[in-house]
Motif scaffolding. Structure first.
Motif, PDB file in Angstrom:
ATOM      1  N   ALA A  53      19.805  23.751 -28.134  1.00  0.00           N
ATOM      2  CA  ALA A  53      19.510  23.909 -26.567  1.00  0.00           C
ATOM      3  C   ALA A  53      21.329  23.493 -27.180  1.00  0.00           C
ATOM      4  O   ALA A  53      22.115  23.306 -27.410  1.00  0.00           O
ATOM      5  N   ASP A  54      21.895  23.561 -25.279  1.00  0.00           N
ATOM      6  CA  ASP A  54      23.375  22.216 -25.284  1.00  0.00           C
ATOM      7  C   ASP A  54      23.011  21.173 -25.197  1.00  0.00           C
ATOM      8  O   ASP A  54      22.112  20.939 -25.615  1.00  0.00           O
ATOM      9  N   ILE A  55      24.672  21.204 -25.867  1.00  0.00           N
ATOM     10  CA  ILE A  55      24.896  19.592 -25.882  1.00  0.00           C
ATOM     11  C   ILE A  55      23.878  18.429 -24.900  1.00  0.00           C
ATOM     12  O   ILE A  55      24.458  17.512 -25.572  1.00  0.00           O
ATOM     13  N   GLU A  56      24.058  18.991 -23.930  1.00  0.00           N
ATOM     14  CA  GLU A  56      24.244  18.050 -23.283  1.00  0.00           C
ATOM     15  C   GLU A  56      21.853  18.396 -22.653  1.00  0.00           C
ATOM     16  O   GLU A  56      21.622  16.963 -21.843  1.00  0.00           O
ATOM     17  N   PHE A  57      21.188  19.201 -23.244  1.00  0.00           N
ATOM     18  CA  PHE A  57      20.215  18.890 -22.939  1.00  0.00           C
ATOM     19  C   PHE A  57      19.664  17.202 -23.785  1.00  0.00           C
ATOM     20  O   PHE A  57      18.372  16.766 -23.254  1.00  0.00           O
ATOM     21  N   PRO A  58      19.900  16.899 -24.679  1.00  0.00           N
ATOM     22  CA  PRO A  58      19.249  15.383 -24.831  1.00  0.00           C
ATOM     23  C   PRO A  58      19.395  14.112 -24.584  1.00  0.00           C
ATOM     24  O   PRO A  58      18.982  13.973 -24.111  1.00  0.00           O
ATOM     25  N   ASN A  59      20.968  14.593 -23.724  1.00  0.00           N
ATOM     26  CA  ASN A  59      21.370  13.592 -23.001  1.00  0.00           C
ATOM     27  C   ASN A  59      20.608  13.330 -21.490  1.00  0.00           C
ATOM     28  O   ASN A  59      20.386  12.741 -21.418  1.00  0.00           O
ATOM     29  N   ASP A  60      20.182  15.137 -21.424  1.00  0.00           N
ATOM     30  CA  ASP A  60      19.171  14.950 -20.163  1.00  0.00           C
ATOM     31  C   ASP A  60      17.388  14.568 -20.539  1.00  0.00           C
ATOM     32  O   ASP A  60      17.042  14.216 -19.076  1.00  0.00           O
ATOM     33  N   LEU A  61      17.591  14.041 -21.108  1.00  0.00           N
ATOM     34  CA  LEU A  61      16.235  13.528 -21.317  1.00  0.00           C
ATOM     35  C   LEU A  61      15.605  12.180 -22.034  1.00  0.00           C
ATOM     36  O   LEU A  61      15.227  11.259 -22.242  1.00  0.00           O
ATOM     37  N   LEU A  62      17.236  11.722 -22.058  1.00  0.00           N
ATOM     38  CA  LEU A  62      17.356   9.357 -22.170  1.00  0.00           C
ATOM     39  C   LEU A  62      16.091   9.274 -21.996  1.00  0.00           C
ATOM     40  O   LEU A  62      15.503   8.112 -22.196  1.00  0.00           O
ATOM     41  N   GLN A  63      16.903   8.823 -20.146  1.00  0.00           N
ATOM     42  CA  GLN A  63      15.992   7.801 -19.715  1.00  0.00           C
ATOM     43  C   GLN A  63      14.777   8.607 -19.655  1.00  0.00           C
ATOM     44  O   GLN A  63      13.517   7.667 -19.499  1.00  0.00           O
ATOM     45  N   GLU A  64      13.992   9.858 -19.609  1.00  0.00           N
ATOM     46  CA  GLU A  64      12.740  10.405 -19.318  1.00  0.00           C
ATOM     47  C   GLU A  64      12.263   9.414 -21.358  1.00  0.00           C
ATOM     48  O   GLU A  64      10.641   9.498 -20.791  1.00  0.00           O
ATOM     49  N   LEU A  65      12.150  10.445 -21.643  1.00  0.00           N
ATOM     50  CA  LEU A  65      11.791   9.393 -23.502  1.00  0.00           C
ATOM     51  C   LEU A  65      12.089   7.944 -23.748  1.00  0.00           C
ATOM     52  O   LEU A  65      10.492   7.772 -24.345  1.00  0.00           O
TER      53      LEU A  65
END
Length: 280
Positions: free
Chosen positions: A120-132
């Motif tokens: 996925a796009d490089i921002e994908f992991p950052n966009d899940l930080l808080q949720e995980l």
């Protein structure tokens, strides 16, 4: 709750330690390694070994983090409003639950696999930080907060195609699956091809490791590829003698299961050509 491997999956001591450490810390397990080394299968076997259901989220280049939470279908709601459908008055009818939502609302613990996160796009992991991290997220359309009833075991795989953000890495327990050594690979083969002749296995693995160690190889064959190759050898009822290569070719029998691009095939053809010239 402890993972000790299964009858169908050979897990090394360091791998089982990593799985159990992630379970204890209640952090996602980030697994890297060559393609075909069993990263995805690990999640399935953890679920099987612990007797837990598994939810699988396969990541593509177009996948967005929001899709793992939920998607709001505004187009369908607009269409239904034009048709006078009563469903339009309840916005929740147009909210589709993603894989994380499914894992969070499960009554009991599940294994959540986020497969090939580096696609996925490089921002994908950052966009899940808080949720995980917090194991919760907000649904803006309905105003509700979805929180995990039971914290899932999260396993994230990566083929190392791109670097992952430091903030994301900090929240994970990391493990790199090394390519198996000779003895470990023999054990893996025995699981998938029980009763294989030891002479054939020895000859095949010797050729396989020689091929992997050849300098200039663009793509080294993986564990899954050697298993496919052995399956073909067994189907053709070949033995150790049949695997002996003559000077005419440096390629192993049925090499299409091992070499997956023309550059590597040409490499071995050139090696055979050079060997013939030197033998004159």
């Amino acid at each position: 709750m402890r993972f000790d491997g299964t009858d169908d999956y050979v897990a090394t001591d360091d791998l089982t330690m990593a799985v159990n450490a992630a379970i204890t810390l209640e952090r996602p397990l980030l697994v890297k390694g060559e393609p075909g080394t069993g990263k995805t299968e690990l999640a399935r076997q953890v679920a099987a070994g612990l007797g837990l259901p598994m939810i699988e989220w396969n990541i593509k280049s177009t996948t967005k983090a929001q899709q793992g939470l939920y998607e709001y279908d505004a187009v369908s709601r607009l269409r239904d409003s034009q048709l006078g459908d009563e469903r339009v008055h309840d916005v929740s009818n147009y909210v589709r639950k993603g894989k994380l939502w499914q894992a969070f609302e499960a009554e009991n613990k599940v294994v959540l696999l986020i497969d090939e996160v580096d696609k996925a796009d490089i921002e994908f992991p950052n966009d899940l930080l808080q949720e995980l991290d917090k194991m919760e997220f907000h649904v803006y359309e309905t105003g509700e907060t979805v929180k995990a009833r039971v914290r899932p075991i999260v396993i994230i795989t990566s083929n190392n195609e791109k670097e992952l953000p430091d903030a994301f890495l900090r929240r994970c327990f990391f493990h790199y699956i090394k390519f198996p050594d000779h003895e470990t690979l023999r054990s893996i083969v025995e699981v998938h091809h029980p009763g294989i002749k030891q002479s054939l296995l020895t000859a095949a693995l010797t050729q396989f490791y020689e091929l992997r160690e050849q300098s200039g190889l663009k793509k080294k064959p993986s564990t899954s590829e050697v298993l496919d190759w052995l399956k073909l050898l067994l189907a053709e009822d070949l033995d150790a003698e049949d695997l002996k290569r003559d000077g005419a070719s440096a390629l192993p029998r049925l090499h299409g299961a091992l070499l997956k691009n023309e550059q590597d095939v040409h490499l071995f053809e050139r090696l055979a050509f050079m060997a013939r010239r030197q033998g004159r």
